[in-house]
Write a protein that holds these residues in place. Sequence first.
Motif, PDB file in Angstrom:
ATOM      1  N   TYR A   1     -10.368   8.520   8.804  1.00  0.00           N
ATOM      2  CA  TYR A   1     -10.427   8.392   7.465  1.00  0.00           C
ATOM      3  C   TYR A   1      -9.098   8.393   6.864  1.00  0.00           C
ATOM      4  N   ILE A   2      -8.835   7.766   5.794  1.00  0.00           N
ATOM      5  CA  ILE A   2      -7.970   8.048   4.942  1.00  0.00           C
ATOM      6  C   ILE A   2      -8.094   9.450   4.233  1.00  0.00           C
ATOM      7  N   ILE A   3      -7.325  10.587   4.003  1.00  0.00           N
ATOM      8  CA  ILE A   3      -7.433  11.830   3.424  1.00  0.00           C
ATOM      9  C   ILE A   3      -6.207  11.992   2.555  1.00  0.00           C
ATOM     10  N   THR A   4      -6.732  13.059   1.546  1.00  0.00           N
ATOM     11  CA  THR A   4      -5.968  13.597   0.712  1.00  0.00           C
ATOM     12  C   THR A   4      -5.688  15.071   1.103  1.00  0.00           C
ATOM     13  N   GLU A   5      -6.509  15.665   1.853  1.00  0.00           N
ATOM     14  CA  GLU A   5      -6.591  17.130   2.183  1.00  0.00           C
ATOM     15  C   GLU A   5      -6.144  17.333   3.256  1.00  0.00           C
TER      16      GLU A   5
ATOM     17  N   LYS B   1       0.723  -1.174  -0.125  1.00  0.00           N
ATOM     18  CA  LYS B   1       0.196  -0.049  -0.016  1.00  0.00           C
ATOM     19  C   LYS B   1       0.952   1.446   0.249  1.00  0.00           C
ATOM     20  N   LYS B   2       0.402   2.162  -0.763  1.00  0.00           N
ATOM     21  CA  LYS B   2       1.191   3.461  -0.811  1.00  0.00           C
ATOM     22  C   LYS B   2       1.156   4.109   0.585  1.00  0.00           C
ATOM     23  N   SER B   3       1.972   5.164   0.825  1.00  0.00           N
ATOM     24  CA  SER B   3       1.799   5.844   1.922  1.00  0.00           C
ATOM     25  C   SER B   3       0.405   6.385   2.306  1.00  0.00           C
ATOM     26  N   LEU B   4      -0.005   6.529   3.323  1.00  0.00           N
ATOM     27  CA  LEU B   4      -1.362   7.088   3.867  1.00  0.00           C
ATOM     28  C   LEU B   4      -1.312   8.181   4.926  1.00  0.00           C
ATOM     29  N   ILE B   5      -2.207   8.903   4.601  1.00  0.00           N
ATOM     30  CA  ILE B   5      -2.561   9.971   5.685  1.00  0.00           C
ATOM     31  C   ILE B   5      -3.783   9.903   6.203  1.00  0.00           C
ATOM     32  N   ILE B   6      -3.829   9.607   7.595  1.00  0.00           N
ATOM     33  CA  ILE B   6      -5.073   9.448   8.312  1.00  0.00           C
ATOM     34  C   ILE B   6      -5.442  10.698   9.253  1.00  0.00           C
TER      35      ILE B   6
ATOM     36  N   SER C   1     -15.277  13.441   2.757  1.00  0.00           N
ATOM     37  CA  SER C   1     -14.912  14.147   1.867  1.00  0.00           C
ATOM     38  C   SER C   1     -13.575  14.741   1.587  1.00  0.00           C
ATOM     39  N   LEU C   2     -12.586  14.562   2.614  1.00  0.00           N
ATOM     40  CA  LEU C   2     -11.474  14.876   2.507  1.00  0.00           C
ATOM     41  C   LEU C   2     -10.455  13.721   1.746  1.00  0.00           C
ATOM     42  N   GLY C   3     -11.082  12.572   1.563  1.00  0.00           N
ATOM     43  CA  GLY C   3     -10.442  11.723   0.628  1.00  0.00           C
ATOM     44  C   GLY C   3     -11.471  10.888   0.092  1.00  0.00           C
TER      45      GLY C   3
END
Length: 156
Positions: free
Chosen positions: A70-74, A8-13, A45-47
């Motif tokens: 949640y796993i996020i991108t924002e 799995k690629k790196s994650l931001i929680i 909605s942040l991911g």
Amino acid sequence: MKVKIEKKKSLIIAGIDKANIDSSPQCVKVWEEFNSRYNHEEIASLGKGESVGVCHDLGKNGKFSYMAGYIITEESKAKKMNLDILKIKETQYLIVYIQGKVPECIHKGWEYMKTTYFPNEGYKHSGEPDIEYYYKGDMEKEDYKMELWIPFIKVK
């Protein structure tokens, strides 16, 4: 139980992170606090709407930190919402597909891994964060499905 290996690629929680956890009921309390303080749709909605529980920073005393979120991108938006942030590096996991009521199915999944899979396959937990990956659905139903993502290393 079905188990596969996947990188799995790196994650931001983003969520609520609590230290000095020593039991499953305390993890449930972290989720209860998260549910009472935050709107799931807003954080989702942040991911991509991927809900997770993360066990990390296991201490020698058996206590650990647990994050509900949640796993996020924002990330910047999550920080503005005063959410705790946890970054997890790219990792290879044993993905365990489990079914049943939560948290009982999680306990059964871990029991299988510790007593059967790890010894038979020659693996052990790597010490990196492990993840409870929740699917949409009713967690109180016997047919609820989810995954455990367990970081591992080969035993010599």
